[in-house]
Design an enzyme around this catalytic site. Structure first.
Site, PDB file in Angstrom:
ATOM      1  N   HIS A 191       0.862  -1.187   0.000  1.00 35.36           N
ATOM      2  CA  HIS A 191       0.000   0.000   0.000  1.00 35.36           C
ATOM      3  C   HIS A 191       0.899   1.239   0.000  1.00 35.36           C
ATOM      4  O   HIS A 191       1.937   1.261   0.657  1.00 35.36           O
ATOM      5  CB  HIS A 191      -0.899  -0.006   1.238  1.00 35.36           C
ATOM      6  CG  HIS A 191      -1.716   1.245   1.411  1.00 35.36           C
ATOM      7  ND1 HIS A 191      -1.448   2.185   2.389  1.00 35.36           N
ATOM      8  CD2 HIS A 191      -2.786   1.716   0.716  1.00 35.36           C
ATOM      9  CE1 HIS A 191      -2.332   3.171   2.303  1.00 35.36           C
ATOM     10  NE2 HIS A 191      -3.144   2.908   1.295  1.00 35.36           N
TER      11      HIS A 191
ATOM     12  N   HIS B  49       1.144  11.267  -2.636  1.00 35.86           N
ATOM     13  CA  HIS B  49      -0.050  11.165  -1.808  1.00 35.86           C
ATOM     14  C   HIS B  49      -0.748  12.516  -1.855  1.00 35.86           C
ATOM     15  O   HIS B  49      -0.293  13.485  -1.254  1.00 35.86           O
ATOM     16  CB  HIS B  49       0.327  10.777  -0.374  1.00 35.86           C
ATOM     17  CG  HIS B  49      -0.795  10.164   0.390  1.00 35.86           C
ATOM     18  ND1 HIS B  49      -1.475   9.044  -0.041  1.00 35.86           N
ATOM     19  CD2 HIS B  49      -1.386  10.497   1.561  1.00 35.86           C
ATOM     20  CE1 HIS B  49      -2.406   8.714   0.823  1.00 35.86           C
ATOM     21  NE2 HIS B  49      -2.381   9.592   1.812  1.00 35.86           N
TER      22      HIS B  49
END
Length: 1144
Positions: A315, A360
């Protein structure tokens, strides 16, 4: 990223020793450092401590060192931030002279960035470091311990101002806390004096090592547990054999080989005993590990559907730390891929320069280019595991940048990318074995109703795009060429109008071809150096089946050392693999390639470069290949398999027999292939009918290649297949293979024409026309629609055309928005013509009759309207779903669904191509409440669980409950060294650490499911060694055993057991505590052993751990090598345990 890897294969040990001795003296290099400007250093190898060390040129003090045991990767080039920080200094050094050593025991690795004085020196360093890293990794416990002791002694010596090569009592006393040993000053002084034979107050390294061994060895372990095998202070080999049989359940080990491997000392060869202390060292060593080494190889069935496997998944793969402000790095992808992760995540966002980025979103994390990530994935995808890699795309990009993503995927990954189903009729996901070396994209897909005919197809794959079984109409129309109307075969599909010529002007021969009465040899023609291997018998090209086929071919041909073949590499594009027989098995060597001064070089070992693959093989047919484990000279090559044998058109007859058969058939294009009857060597001839003549064409051979004219083929089958579609002689293709059925059908004709004369002769294939230099004339105006297309007007001549031999279609008309009509042009050969206007270009095709033209116009118009409506709908769906059609078409096996619906799946059934992703909180609720449904669901479909968004620190959740319900992709943050990651790393260590683990069989039961009998295990924690801690003070260790698994309802549970705390002893603590536990499903149960340090407040502090799946453990007295939080080995740290399975 400009870099390449350097291999050490093919270098003998004496050669390596010379290289090592050279580098032990050191070389002057430029060391780049991110925090300060580059400076000159002397770089050298310190063999005794197994380190790379550097120091200032003018001084003898060591500035720094890197342990070989911590080296994770070496790359030639400037692939580090150290070089990026100082670009002007970096420009002074060529890439080929620079290398970077990546080292460390955490997720983020440190770098040693070096610029050598020459390319040769750079290669010398890289090759030697790689060799020493491997040697260090494989070294025995005794060698590792001596290396560590050398490092400690040199550190103590550096602080000692007296005699060089010795230490005193003061340094020794300061050393004890570092090894977590508590000893009174009086006892230490007495012990020191025992080894200070000269009473000088100084001891050298040998005395220091003996003193340490005396401190470390605890006699109670031997006296309590192994007294029966001791003969005073020795254990002879007979007793060791008895111990292996009785305690370790091992009766097959060769004790002499086992001890030689343990000591790695030629002076010990022939010894028949070991000391009691050496026996204890052996028990604590990695050689006596509790881990079943069979699991170090792929040992599970890899032919089941993907949904039957757990898949190692990451992840936020791009992050090196937390989700708020940490750095995004391509190195994070490399780290995960080298850890056998098989599903990585790409968090994609629009870039300001029109190119997508990965980071992100809406945080302070740094950005990296999408294209850089793709290149890194391409280079490292299969470096550690050959099984499929899944790219999980979290897409936040606009449609234009999604299209760029799709193009980058196709351009970067090439044939590795899965863009079509492997089998159109498949009803389950393909297996890891079928998908070896392939990359799968996981992303949302446009909903049903969006055109499947508009799939993303590479230009070179255009000829394979269409399936004739799906055509709407086909037939003949005519195209004007130089005032002549030529017939073409047209096919109308659901999206396009395709056509190909029905006859060719550039036939390979004509009726005026020179003839001869015998089959003559082809003249030699010049061949480019890099293509010399194509004609060699030993070159098998892209061998179907790869390694397994090579093993069969070599084994069946000749089981003699040196029998070999060469094939294209399955893993490394542009490289090759040498497969050869040696000592009863087939070995495989990677033949590397690299560019040097604009020319491709080939090598097995990078000190021996060759200009061509041919030169390399010729060299090793004269000189042996010398590897670390083998020595072989190439002998007889394995020829190509005879794929033509058994084909209906292949006949073992002579010329007279072939003419006799062909005279019985009246059809032009009837053919057979036969061996030559007039040459001594192995040749083949095509005998065929054309224009009431029987012709014979010699198939010339150049090594393994078969040649007709200028066309070369790897097999006879390829040659015949090609000329079944292309004119072979005077516009005639090889249409009808001469078979018994054909002869029976033509028998009447034979009886009526047996008195007619049929002319026969041989063709001279040297007059076959060259097809490489082609030009073409435009049949209509065309305006370029893409950057790689040309704009031209009707009758323009286009030159430098490359004609693709594997394609069938020669033209295509896009019908999107096209206007179609039938017009009459009187006074011409074909007055009725079909006109198609599309985006300013007009195509004209002639038809023989008006009614035929009407049918074509109606059919084309209907398709055009449907295509236009579909295109409009596609664009609308793109906007609604925010998914570009080009990207959607690349999603084949991992189609993410927008919203998970249990009712929809129960009603419509499971769709193997679809998968769902759940945050951990949602998954926990769903999987707990609907456990039976998800066990059934996961039998066919994939799912992925990922950490909840609140985990800003990139912490992980416990993966075991999700594995227990069959979830295949339990994605974790690989950059976070917590308990969950350690369990994950322990789980995926099995099956050769390939990233795929076959799920337990009970998860696929449909009926008659029964609860298994519990299996009882007993583990005794005996003792430990070399337990380190960071910071000051001496460790007080205790051991915790945690069992994680499933109960009788397949519900997650865990049990924890603890030993007592041993105060102030990390050097050799002793517990001897026994624990019993029961397990229902060993294939689901994880056993986690953790060592803690109890501090002054009674709180536990992590020291080391190791996690195993319980059915991957061996019984008996075994060692457990402790790992840090990132599952990297802690130097020397280990436990001694006894493990036993109790049979009910």
């Amino acid at each position: 990223m400009s870099e390449h890897r350097v291999s050490t294969s093919g270098v003998t040990i004496p050669e390596m020793e010379l290289l090592i001795s050279q580098l032990e003296r050191g070389t002057v290099v430029t060391k780049f450092n991110y925090r300060k400007r580059p400076e000159k250093k002397t770089l050298m190898i310190r063999r005794e401590t197994r380190q790379i060390v550097w120091q200032k040129t003018s001084k003898g003090l060591v500035d720094g060192a890197v342990d070989f045991r911590e080296v994770r990767d070496i790359r030639v080039g400037k692939s580090s931030k150290d070089f990026e920080k100082w670009p002007e200094d970096g420009k002074k050094h060529d890439n080929s002279k620079c290398f970077v050593v990546f080292y460390g025991s955490e997720f983020r690795l440190s770098t040693l960035s070096i610029a050598a004085l020459s390319e040769k020196e750079c290669e010398l360093w890289v090759r030697t470091i790689k060799y020493l890293v491997m040697e260090t990794k494989e070294s025995s416990y005794s060698v590792q311990l001596e290396t560590w002791l050398r490092k400690q002694f040199y550190n103590l010596e550096a602080s000692h101002s007296a005699v060089k090569g010795s230490i005193n009592l003061k340094e020794l006393k300061a050393f004890l806390p570092k090894i977590n040993c508590k000893l009174s000053t009086g006892k230490l002084r007495d012990l020191f004096q025992d080894f200070d034979a000269k009473k000088s107050g100084e001891i050298g390294f040998d005395d220091f090592a003996q003193l340490f061994h005396q401190l470390m060895h605890d006699p109670q372990v031997l006296n309590i547990h192994f007294q029966k095998y001791l003969r005073e202070r020795y254990v002879d080999y007979d007793q060791v054999n008895l111990f292996l049989r009785e305690e370790q359940n091992d009766s097959s080990t060769d004790i002499n080989a086992e001890m030689n491997r343990f000591f790695q000392d030629p002076n010990r060869t022939g010894t028949t005993y070991i000391t009691a202390e050496e026996f204890l060292d052996y028990l604590f060593s990695k050689q006596n590990t509790i881990w079943d080494e069979k699991q170090d190889q792929v040992c599970q069935d890899m032919t089941r559907p993907l949904s039957h496997y757990y898949i190692a998944s990451s992840h936020n793969t791009y992050l090196t730390g937390d989700q708020f402000s940490s750095e995004s790095s391509t190195e994070a992808y490399i780290r995960c891929l080298l850890n056998s992760c098989r599903c990585v995540e790409l968090d994609c966002w629009d870039g300001s320069d029109g190119q997508p980025f990965i980071f992100h979103g809406h945080t302070l994390t740094s950005k990296i280019r999408f294209s850089d990530v793709c290149r890194v994935i391409r280079d490292y995808a299969f470096a550690q595991s050959e099984y499929p890699l899944i790219l999980s795309i979290e897409d936040h990009c606009t449609l234009p940048q999604q299209r760029k993503m799709a193009q980058l995927f196709v351009d970067t990954f090439g044939d590795s990318l899965v863009v079509n189903q492997l089998n159109k009729t498949e009803t389950a996901l393909p297996s890891p074995e079928q998908l070896r070396g392939r990359i799968i994209l996981k992303h949302k897909k446009l909903p049903e109703g969006v055109s499947d005919d508009e799939q993303f197809v590479r230009v070179e794959d255009f000829s394979k795009e269409m399936d004739l079984s799906n055509t709407i109409k086909n037939g003949t129309m005519y195209i004007e060429d130089n005032s002549r109307w030529q017939p073409h075969f047209f096919v109308l599909t659901k999206a396009k109008l395709l056509y190909t010529e029905m006859s060719q002007d550039n036939s390979i021969n004509n009726e005026q071809a020179n003839s001869s009465s015998q089959e003559e040899d082809a003249s030699q023609e010049s061949v480019k150096t890099e293509e010399l291997h194509y004609s060699e018998k030993w070159f098998h090209g892209r061998l179907k089946g790869g390694r397994s086929t090579a093993v069969v071919l070599i084994s069946n041909y000749k089981q003699v050392d040196g029998t070999f073949l060469v094939r294209e590499s399955e893993t490394f594009v542009g490289d090759y693999t040498l497969s050869a027989w040696r000592k009863g098995r087939v070995i495989h060597c990677h033949i590397h390639s690299k560019y040097e001064w604009g020319q491709v070089k080939y090598y097995l070992v990078d000190s021996m470069l060759f200009d061509s693959l041919y030169s390399l093989i010729m060299y090793y047919r004269e000189h042996p290949i010398r590897g670390l484990e083998f020595h072989v000279k190439l002998g007889d090559p394995v020829p190509q398999p005879s794929s033509h044998e058994g084909k209906p058109w292949f006949h073992t007859i002579d010329r007279i027999g072939s003419e006799d058969l062909l005279k019985r058939v009246r059809l032009d294009g009837t053919y057979l292939v036969r061996p030559s009857s007039t040459t001594d060597d192995r040749r083949f001839v095509i005998s065929f009918r054309a224009k009431n003549k029987i012709k014979h064409c010699v198939i010339k051979e150049d090594g393994r290649l078969f040649i007709v004219g200028q066309n070369k083929f790897e097999t006879i089958v390829d040659l015949v297949t090609y000329y079944q579609k292309h004119a072979f002689y005077s516009g005639v293709c090889l249409k009808y293979p001469l078979t018994e059925d054909l002869l029976r059908a033509e028998m009447v004709y034979f009886e009526n024409t047996m008195d007619q004369q049929v002319y026969t002769d041989y063709l001279d294939t040297n007059v076959f026309k060259q097809e490489a230099e082609l030009s073409a004339r435009a049949l209509y105006d065309y305006k370029a629609r893409r950057e790689d297309e040309l704009t031209f007007e009707k009758d323009d001549v286009i030159i430098n055309i490359v004609k693709e031999h594997d394609g069938w279609w020669r033209g295509c008309v896009d019908l999107t928005g096209a206007v179609v009509e039938l017009r009459c042009v009187s006074g011409t050969e074909f007055p009725w013509r079909v006109f198609i206007e599309h985006e300013g270009s007009v195509s004209t095709f002639g038809v023989e009759r008006k009614d035929e033209g009407i049918l074509w116009v109606e059919a084309i118009r209907s398709v055009g309207e449907i295509v236009s409506e579909r295109e409009t709908e596609n664009k609308r769906m793109e906007r609604v779903n925010r998914i570009a059609k080009e990207l959607s078409s690349l999603i084949i096996y991992c189609c993410s669904v927008n919203k998970f619906s249990m009712e929809r799946i129960k009603t419509n059934g499971r769709a193997f191509q679809e998968m769902s992703s759940f945050p951990e909180t949602t998954a926990d609720k769903l999987f707990s409440s609907e456990r039976d449904f998800f066990m059934w669901y996961h039998q066919v479909q994939l799912s992925r669980v990922y950490p909840k968004g609140q985990r800003l620190d990139s912490s992980n959740y416990n993966p075991v409950p999700f594995w227990s319900v069959g979830c295949q992709m339990v994605a974790l943050n690989y950059q976070t060294p917590d308990k969950a990651l350690q369990i994950n790393q322990g789980k995926f260590r099995q099956n050769g650490a390939c990233g795929y683990i076959l799920r337990p069989e009970f998860m696929f039961a449909t009926e008659n499911f029964y609860e298994p009998e519990p299996i009882e295990y007993i583990m005794t924690i005996l003792a430990g060694r070399h337990l380190w801690k960071s910071g000051r003070g001496i460790i007080s260790p205790f051991v915790e055993i945690e069992l994680l698994g499933s109960d009788h309802k397949n519900q997650y549970f865990s049990q924890i057991f603890k030993t007592r705390t041993v105060q102030d002893n990390g050097l050799n603590p002793y517990w001897n505590e026994c624990f019993r536990f029961s397990v229902l499903y060993p294939e689901c149960a994880m056993l986690r052993i953790i060592v803690y340090d109890e501090d002054m407040f009674g709180d536990p502090n992590f020291v080391g751990q190791c996690t195993y799946q319980i059915n991957c453990l061996k019984s008996g007295y075994r060692s457990i090598q402790l790992l840090n939080g990132y599952s990297e080995e802690i130097e020397l740290a280990s436990l001694l345990v006894h493990f036993k399975t109790v049979t009910n």
